[in-house]
Design a protein around this motif. Structure first.
Motif, PDB file in Angstrom:
ATOM      1  N   SER A  34       0.856  -1.185   0.000  1.00 22.43           N
ATOM      2  CA  SER A  34       0.000   0.000   0.000  1.00 22.43           C
ATOM      3  C   SER A  34       0.892   1.236   0.000  1.00 22.43           C
ATOM      4  O   SER A  34       2.054   1.180  -0.388  1.00 22.43           O
ATOM      5  CB  SER A  34      -0.934  -0.039   1.225  1.00 22.43           C
ATOM      6  OG  SER A  34      -1.952   0.928   1.103  1.00 22.43           O
ATOM      7  N   ASP A  35       0.344   2.368   0.416  1.00 19.76           N
ATOM      8  CA  ASP A  35       1.145   3.585   0.474  1.00 19.76           C
ATOM      9  C   ASP A  35       0.713   4.427   1.668  1.00 19.76           C
ATOM     10  O   ASP A  35      -0.244   4.101   2.380  1.00 19.76           O
ATOM     11  CB  ASP A  35       1.058   4.387  -0.827  1.00 19.76           C
ATOM     12  CG  ASP A  35      -0.374   4.768  -1.204  1.00 19.76           C
ATOM     13  OD1 ASP A  35      -1.221   4.902  -0.288  1.00 19.76           O
ATOM     14  OD2 ASP A  35      -0.649   4.948  -2.403  1.00 19.76           O
ATOM     15  N   MET A  38      -3.097   5.715   1.789  1.00 23.81           N
ATOM     16  CA  MET A  38      -4.110   4.754   2.227  1.00 23.81           C
ATOM     17  C   MET A  38      -3.980   4.468   3.720  1.00 23.81           C
ATOM     18  O   MET A  38      -4.976   4.208   4.406  1.00 23.81           O
ATOM     19  CB  MET A  38      -3.995   3.459   1.421  1.00 23.81           C
ATOM     20  CG  MET A  38      -4.236   3.641  -0.063  1.00 23.81           C
ATOM     21  SD  MET A  38      -5.816   4.461  -0.455  1.00 23.81           S
ATOM     22  CE  MET A  38      -6.975   3.159  -0.092  1.00 23.81           C
ATOM     23  N   ASP A  39      -2.768   4.548   4.220  1.00 20.53           N
ATOM     24  CA  ASP A  39      -2.543   4.392   5.658  1.00 20.53           C
ATOM     25  C   ASP A  39      -3.161   5.571   6.409  1.00 20.53           C
ATOM     26  O   ASP A  39      -3.909   5.390   7.385  1.00 20.53           O
ATOM     27  CB  ASP A  39      -1.038   4.305   5.929  1.00 20.53           C
ATOM     28  CG  ASP A  39      -0.724   3.971   7.381  1.00 20.53           C
ATOM     29  OD1 ASP A  39      -1.652   3.592   8.127  1.00 20.53           O
ATOM     30  OD2 ASP A  39       0.452   4.087   7.774  1.00 20.53           O
ATOM     31  N   LEU A  44      -5.945   1.234   5.020  1.00 27.13           N
ATOM     32  CA  LEU A  44      -4.980   0.167   5.276  1.00 27.13           C
ATOM     33  C   LEU A  44      -5.342  -0.576   6.561  1.00 27.13           C
ATOM     34  O   LEU A  44      -5.327  -1.816   6.609  1.00 27.13           O
ATOM     35  CB  LEU A  44      -3.565   0.742   5.346  1.00 27.13           C
ATOM     36  CG  LEU A  44      -2.450  -0.253   5.678  1.00 27.13           C
ATOM     37  CD1 LEU A  44      -2.440  -1.405   4.689  1.00 27.13           C
ATOM     38  CD2 LEU A  44      -1.093   0.460   5.676  1.00 27.13           C
ATOM     39  N   THR A  62       4.669  -0.183   2.818  1.00 25.37           N
ATOM     40  CA  THR A  62       4.069   1.076   2.342  1.00 25.37           C
ATOM     41  C   THR A  62       5.084   2.009   1.682  1.00 25.37           C
ATOM     42  O   THR A  62       4.750   3.159   1.400  1.00 25.37           O
ATOM     43  CB  THR A  62       3.386   1.828   3.498  1.00 25.37           C
ATOM     44  OG1 THR A  62       4.347   2.083   4.533  1.00 25.37           O
ATOM     45  CG2 THR A  62       2.223   1.037   4.055  1.00 25.37           C
ATOM     46  N   GLY A  92      -4.337   0.326  -3.249  1.00 29.89           N
ATOM     47  CA  GLY A  92      -3.878   1.651  -3.648  1.00 29.89           C
ATOM     48  C   GLY A  92      -4.083   1.894  -5.126  1.00 29.89           C
ATOM     49  O   GLY A  92      -4.824   1.176  -5.806  1.00 29.89           O
ATOM     50  N   VAL A  96       0.850   1.340  -6.761  1.00 33.62           N
ATOM     51  CA  VAL A  96       0.836   0.304  -5.724  1.00 33.62           C
ATOM     52  C   VAL A  96       0.612  -1.071  -6.349  1.00 33.62           C
ATOM     53  O   VAL A  96       1.322  -2.039  -6.028  1.00 33.62           O
ATOM     54  CB  VAL A  96      -0.261   0.602  -4.674  1.00 33.62           C
ATOM     55  CG1 VAL A  96      -0.517  -0.613  -3.794  1.00 33.62           C
ATOM     56  CG2 VAL A  96       0.144   1.785  -3.810  1.00 33.62           C
ATOM     57  N   SER A 128      -7.513   2.211  -5.536  1.00 33.61           N
ATOM     58  CA  SER A 128      -7.953   3.437  -4.852  1.00 33.61           C
ATOM     59  C   SER A 128      -8.070   4.604  -5.819  1.00 33.61           C
ATOM     60  O   SER A 128      -8.326   5.732  -5.414  1.00 33.61           O
ATOM     61  CB  SER A 128      -6.975   3.803  -3.732  1.00 33.61           C
ATOM     62  OG  SER A 128      -5.708   4.161  -4.266  1.00 33.61           O
ATOM     63  N   CYS A 167     -13.279   3.727  -1.521  1.00 36.01           N
ATOM     64  CA  CYS A 167     -11.811   3.835  -1.415  1.00 36.01           C
ATOM     65  C   CYS A 167     -11.249   4.948  -2.287  1.00 36.01           C
ATOM     66  O   CYS A 167     -10.056   5.266  -2.180  1.00 36.01           O
ATOM     67  CB  CYS A 167     -11.157   2.509  -1.786  1.00 36.01           C
ATOM     68  SG  CYS A 167     -11.482   1.145  -0.649  1.00 36.01           S
TER      69      CYS A 167
END
Length: 380
Positions: A34-35, A38-39, A44, A62, A92, A96, A128, A167
């Motif tokens: 992910s990145d 998104m966290d 995430l 990430t 993502g 991602v 996302s 998302c």
């Protein structure tokens, strides 16, 4: 003999909150790519929690950035190999998902060089952004020392795609534009590809119609849930189309110029689009070939004037130009602040890269190096 076929490897699930399907999968440990965005937005953690409810623990990577390079892939591979995961989740945007594909592809190659059998994980992609269609494709674009490299292998197509438009509701407006136009390019190129079929045509046509009807709506209001669903679906449909039909020089040129001047992929594609369509349709000549006929069919589908092939091509190009204008997309590369001398100095290498690109062979009109340079100059 040409082998006509249509492959759809990924199971596609679509609905608001469909990310909760992670609670229903089987496995023991997940490796989540992910990145930071998104966290930060909490998606995430949602994925981790849903997987936990299924009895699956997670290892998270990430360190993904736009235009993933070989270093990111190598870092992710090391963590993936140590994790022992039997589930791979990409959560993502296109970068991602491309990173997850790159990790999967090169990890399998590394294991093979060791003389061992690679145990492939269940691969789940949750986009996302509404743009790349990467959640159902066998394509991955990785940046190497010599520019962007396109990997094409059925092995890296996700097993499961989850389309949950909640998302994408926090996507910045410029990303909405770049990714949305990328969908349009995917669909148009798939439709005029030399390898297009009835199956890919149906997907490309629907995707194009959905983009023209809904992209402007979510550009103006990302909270328009219905339009958001439609554009996300269009992205996936386009991915299904081009993973089977291939793309064309629009992507080849965009890969090269984007890699050279660090332009987002969707924006690069948008800047090439009308000039490539004019070239493919041979508007400066007879406008009577395969591409012109295909563009005219799209114009008819969109209920644009298309009494002749030329009129249909012009109508479609005008419709694309209008959409780009409404979305605030620049007319020329120079408007992005690219230095003219630097651009001219890069023309030869970019043209060579575009000619060698994996997307070029299925373009409806086979270009020369001089043709590529001419299109670049027109786009500047």
């Amino acid at each position: 003999m040409k082998e006509d076929k249509f492959i759809l490897k990924s199971k596609v699930y679509f609905n608001n909150q469909s990310i909760q399907l992670l609670e229903q999968i089987s496995g023991t440990k997940a490796f989540i790519v992910s990145d930071g965005i998104m966290d930060k937005l909490g998606y995430l953690q949602k994925a981790v929690d849903f997987l936990s409810n299924a009895g699956i623990s997670s290892v998270v990577f990430t360190d993904v950035h736009p235009d993933p390079d070989v270093k990111v892939i190598a870092d992710g591979m090391k963590l993936y190999k140590d994790s022992g995961a039997d589930v791979l989740v990409a959560l993502g945007g296109g970068s991602v998902i491309d990173t997850a594909k790159g990790i999967l592809y090169f990890a399998s190659k590394l294991v093979e060089t060791e003389g061992k059998n690679f145990r492939k994980p269940l691969f789940i992609a949750i986009p996302s952004t509404s743009g790349t269609g990467s959640e159902v494709t066998n394509f991955s674009v990785i940046t190497g020392e010599d520019g962007k490299v396109c990997i094409v292998d059925e092995f890296i197509a996700p097993d499961m795609a989850i389309l949950d438009s909640t998302c994408i509701q926090h996507v910045p407006q410029r990303v909405v534009v770049d990714t949305g136009i990328d969908v349009l390019v995917h669909s148009i190129e798939a439709f005029v590809s030399k390898d297009a079929t009835d199956f890919t045509d149906a997907l490309a046509e629907k995707s194009i119609k959905l983009i023209f009807e809904n992209l402007e709506l979510i550009y103006k209001d990302i909270n328009n849930a219905d339009a958001r669903d439609r554009v996300l679906n269009a992205s996936c449909l386009a991915g299904m189309a081009f993973t089977n039909a291939g793309l064309g020089i629009n992507h080849s040129l965009a890969h090269a110029v984007g890699g050279t001047f660090h332009i987002p992929h969707g924006r690069s594609n948008a800047m090439m689009l009308t000039a490539v369509m004019e070239y493919n349709a041979d508007l400066a000549g007879t406008a009577n070939g395969y591409a012109a006929e295909r563009y005219a069919k799209l114009a008819e589908m969109l209920q644009l004037p298309a009494r002749t092939k030329r009129e249909g091509c012009v109508s479609l190009i005008r419709a694309v130009t209008r959409l780009k204008s409404v979305l605030g997309i620049e007319d020329h590369l120079s408007a992005l602040g690219i230095d003219k001398t630097a651009f001219e100095n890069a023309l030869e290498s970019m043209a060579e890269a575009a000619m060698a690109d994996r997307c070029t062979p299925t373009n409806p009109r086979q270009p020369s190096k001089e043709d590529i340079i001419s299109i670049y100059k027109k786009c500047y």
